[in-house]
Motif scaffolding. Structure first.
Motif, PDB file in Angstrom:
ATOM      1  N   ALA A   1       0.829  -1.209   0.000  1.00 16.00           N
ATOM      2  CA  ALA A   1       0.000   0.000   0.000  1.00 16.00           C
ATOM      3  C   ALA A   1       0.864   1.259   0.000  1.00 16.00           C
ATOM      4  O   ALA A   1       0.465   2.289  -0.542  1.00 16.00           O
ATOM      5  CB  ALA A   1      -0.935   0.008   1.212  1.00 16.00           C
ATOM      6  N   ALA A   2       2.057   1.183   0.584  1.00 15.51           N
ATOM      7  CA  ALA A   2       2.941   2.346   0.659  1.00 15.51           C
ATOM      8  C   ALA A   2       3.609   2.654  -0.677  1.00 15.51           C
ATOM      9  O   ALA A   2       4.144   3.745  -0.869  1.00 15.51           O
ATOM     10  CB  ALA A   2       4.003   2.133   1.732  1.00 15.51           C
ATOM     11  N   TRP A   3       3.573   1.732  -1.611  1.00 16.01           N
ATOM     12  CA  TRP A   3       4.214   1.958  -2.915  1.00 16.01           C
ATOM     13  C   TRP A   3       3.550   3.077  -3.698  1.00 16.01           C
ATOM     14  O   TRP A   3       4.129   3.592  -4.652  1.00 16.01           O
ATOM     15  CB  TRP A   3       4.209   0.688  -3.736  1.00 16.01           C
ATOM     16  N   ILE A   4       2.349   3.457  -3.325  1.00 17.26           N
ATOM     17  CA  ILE A   4       1.654   4.539  -4.026  1.00 17.26           C
ATOM     18  C   ILE A   4       2.505   5.810  -4.049  1.00 17.26           C
ATOM     19  O   ILE A   4       2.434   6.603  -4.967  1.00 17.26           O
ATOM     20  CB  ILE A   4       0.274   4.817  -3.390  1.00 17.26           C
TER      21      ILE A   4
ATOM     22  N   VAL B   1       4.993   6.387   5.078  1.00 19.03           N
ATOM     23  CA  VAL B   1       3.945   6.985   4.255  1.00 19.03           C
ATOM     24  C   VAL B   1       2.667   7.089   5.087  1.00 19.03           C
ATOM     25  O   VAL B   1       2.214   6.102   5.674  1.00 19.03           O
ATOM     26  CB  VAL B   1       3.677   6.134   2.990  1.00 19.03           C
ATOM     27  N   VAL B   2       2.099   8.298   5.113  1.00 20.04           N
ATOM     28  CA  VAL B   2       0.839   8.527   5.817  1.00 20.04           C
ATOM     29  C   VAL B   2      -0.180   9.026   4.800  1.00 20.04           C
ATOM     30  O   VAL B   2       0.118   9.887   3.976  1.00 20.04           O
ATOM     31  CB  VAL B   2       1.001   9.547   6.961  1.00 20.04           C
ATOM     32  N   GLU B   3      -1.375   8.446   4.876  1.00 20.70           N
ATOM     33  CA  GLU B   3      -2.483   8.829   4.000  1.00 20.70           C
ATOM     34  C   GLU B   3      -3.547   9.516   4.841  1.00 20.70           C
ATOM     35  O   GLU B   3      -3.841   9.077   5.948  1.00 20.70           O
ATOM     36  CB  GLU B   3      -3.076   7.584   3.350  1.00 20.70           C
ATOM     37  N   ILE B   4      -4.109  10.585   4.291  1.00 23.58           N
ATOM     38  CA  ILE B   4      -5.252  11.244   4.925  1.00 23.58           C
ATOM     39  C   ILE B   4      -6.451  11.070   4.003  1.00 23.58           C
ATOM     40  O   ILE B   4      -6.415  11.506   2.855  1.00 23.58           O
ATOM     41  CB  ILE B   4      -5.004  12.747   5.156  1.00 23.58           C
ATOM     42  N   LYS B   5      -7.472  10.412   4.509  1.00 22.44           N
ATOM     43  CA  LYS B   5      -8.738  10.288   3.782  1.00 22.44           C
ATOM     44  C   LYS B   5      -9.675  11.346   4.337  1.00 22.44           C
ATOM     45  O   LYS B   5     -10.001  11.340   5.519  1.00 22.44           O
ATOM     46  CB  LYS B   5      -9.346   8.894   3.966  1.00 22.44           C
ATOM     47  N   GLY B   6     -10.081  12.256   3.465  1.00 21.53           N
ATOM     48  CA  GLY B   6     -10.917  13.351   3.907  1.00 21.53           C
ATOM     49  C   GLY B   6     -12.366  12.943   4.101  1.00 21.53           C
ATOM     50  O   GLY B   6     -12.961  12.308   3.241  1.00 21.53           O
ATOM     51  N   ASP B   7     -12.917  13.308   5.242  1.00 15.70           N
ATOM     52  CA  ASP B   7     -14.347  13.133   5.503  1.00 15.70           C
ATOM     53  C   ASP B   7     -15.111  14.382   5.072  1.00 15.70           C
ATOM     54  O   ASP B   7     -16.280  14.320   4.721  1.00 15.70           O
ATOM     55  CB  ASP B   7     -14.602  12.888   6.994  1.00 15.70           C
ATOM     56  N   GLU B   8     -14.409  15.529   5.120  1.00 11.78           N
ATOM     57  CA  GLU B   8     -15.038  16.804   4.786  1.00 11.78           C
ATOM     58  C   GLU B   8     -13.977  17.726   4.192  1.00 11.78           C
ATOM     59  O   GLU B   8     -12.843  17.785   4.679  1.00 11.78           O
ATOM     60  CB  GLU B   8     -15.605  17.447   6.055  1.00 11.78           C
ATOM     61  N   ILE B   9     -14.338  18.417   3.129  1.00 15.40           N
ATOM     62  CA  ILE B   9     -13.437  19.409   2.546  1.00 15.40           C
ATOM     63  C   ILE B   9     -14.231  20.693   2.322  1.00 15.40           C
ATOM     64  O   ILE B   9     -15.366  20.645   1.841  1.00 15.40           O
ATOM     65  CB  ILE B   9     -12.777  18.914   1.239  1.00 15.40           C
ATOM     66  N   THR B  10     -13.654  21.802   2.745  1.00 19.56           N
ATOM     67  CA  THR B  10     -14.305  23.098   2.568  1.00 19.56           C
ATOM     68  C   THR B  10     -13.270  24.092   2.060  1.00 19.56           C
ATOM     69  O   THR B  10     -12.080  23.973   2.353  1.00 19.56           O
ATOM     70  CB  THR B  10     -14.906  23.632   3.880  1.00 19.56           C
ATOM     71  N   GLY B  11     -13.743  25.051   1.317  1.00 20.39           N
ATOM     72  CA  GLY B  11     -12.836  26.069   0.822  1.00 20.39           C
ATOM     73  C   GLY B  11     -13.562  27.366   0.565  1.00 20.39           C
ATOM     74  O   GLY B  11     -14.758  27.378   0.267  1.00 20.39           O
ATOM     75  N   ARG B  12     -12.819  28.437   0.702  1.00 21.17           N
ATOM     76  CA  ARG B  12     -13.376  29.758   0.427  1.00 21.17           C
ATOM     77  C   ARG B  12     -12.326  30.609  -0.273  1.00 21.17           C
ATOM     78  O   ARG B  12     -11.134  30.467  -0.018  1.00 21.17           O
ATOM     79  CB  ARG B  12     -13.818  30.442   1.717  1.00 21.17           C
ATOM     80  N   ARG B  13     -12.809  31.452  -1.147  1.00 17.22           N
ATOM     81  CA  ARG B  13     -11.968  32.451  -1.810  1.00 17.22           C
ATOM     82  C   ARG B  13     -12.481  33.814  -1.374  1.00 17.22           C
ATOM     83  O   ARG B  13     -13.686  34.053  -1.351  1.00 17.22           O
ATOM     84  CB  ARG B  13     -12.035  32.293  -3.318  1.00 17.22           C
TER      85      ARG B  13
END
Length: 145
Positions: free
Chosen positions: A98-101, A118-130
């Motif tokens: 799995a780390a070969w990615i 290798v650390v993976e972050i799977k997002g549960d929520e993503i927000t953004g503002r401009r």
């Protein structure tokens, strides 16, 4: 200011947020370690809707191992516009095949230190503002040179 044309804050669609993250490589990771919250700068890469970073044994790895809940943020200010994207999710250490990615990602550490975990972050929520910035003090500066 009721019209969207005059509102200085613009919500970003999740895909716009991911595109913004793909176009950058440096952000801040917020994680828990015991009873404290830590924020550290990290280099990262994006694949699909997941973030990846390399680390070594230490407080980041211990923190995400003890409590996988994390937040990640990237900000940018260009001319009269600022953008901020925040991902909330869960981090975990990838092992074995799995780390070969990481070999397929444009991850370029800025500091020449050995980082092999290798650390993976799977997002549960993503927000953004401009934000359309209004900074009148920039125009009022006096050139003293």
């Amino acid at each position: 200011m009721s019209s969207n044309d005059t509102n200085p804050v613009h919500e970003l669609h999740p895909e716009e947020c991911w595109e913004f993250l793909r176009s950058h490589e440096f952000g801040r990771l917020g994680y828990h370690l015991a009873d404290e919250v830590h924020i550290v700068p990290i280099n990262y890469a994006v694949k699909d809707d997941r973030l990846f970073f390399l680390t070594a044994e230490g407080s980041k790895l211990l923190g995400v191992t003890m409590n996988a809940d994390v937040a990640f943020e990237v900000d940018e200010v260009v001319d009269e516009h600022a953008t901020s994207v925040v991902v909330r999710g869960r981090a975990h250490h990838l092992e074995g095949s799995a780390a070969w990615i990481i070999d397929q990602l444009p991850l370029r550490p800025w500091v020449d230190t050995e980082k092999y975990i290798v650390v993976e972050i799977k997002g549960d929520e993503i927000t953004g503002r401009r934000f359309d910035l209004h900074r009148p003090w920039l125009h009022a500066r006096v050139d003293t040179a």
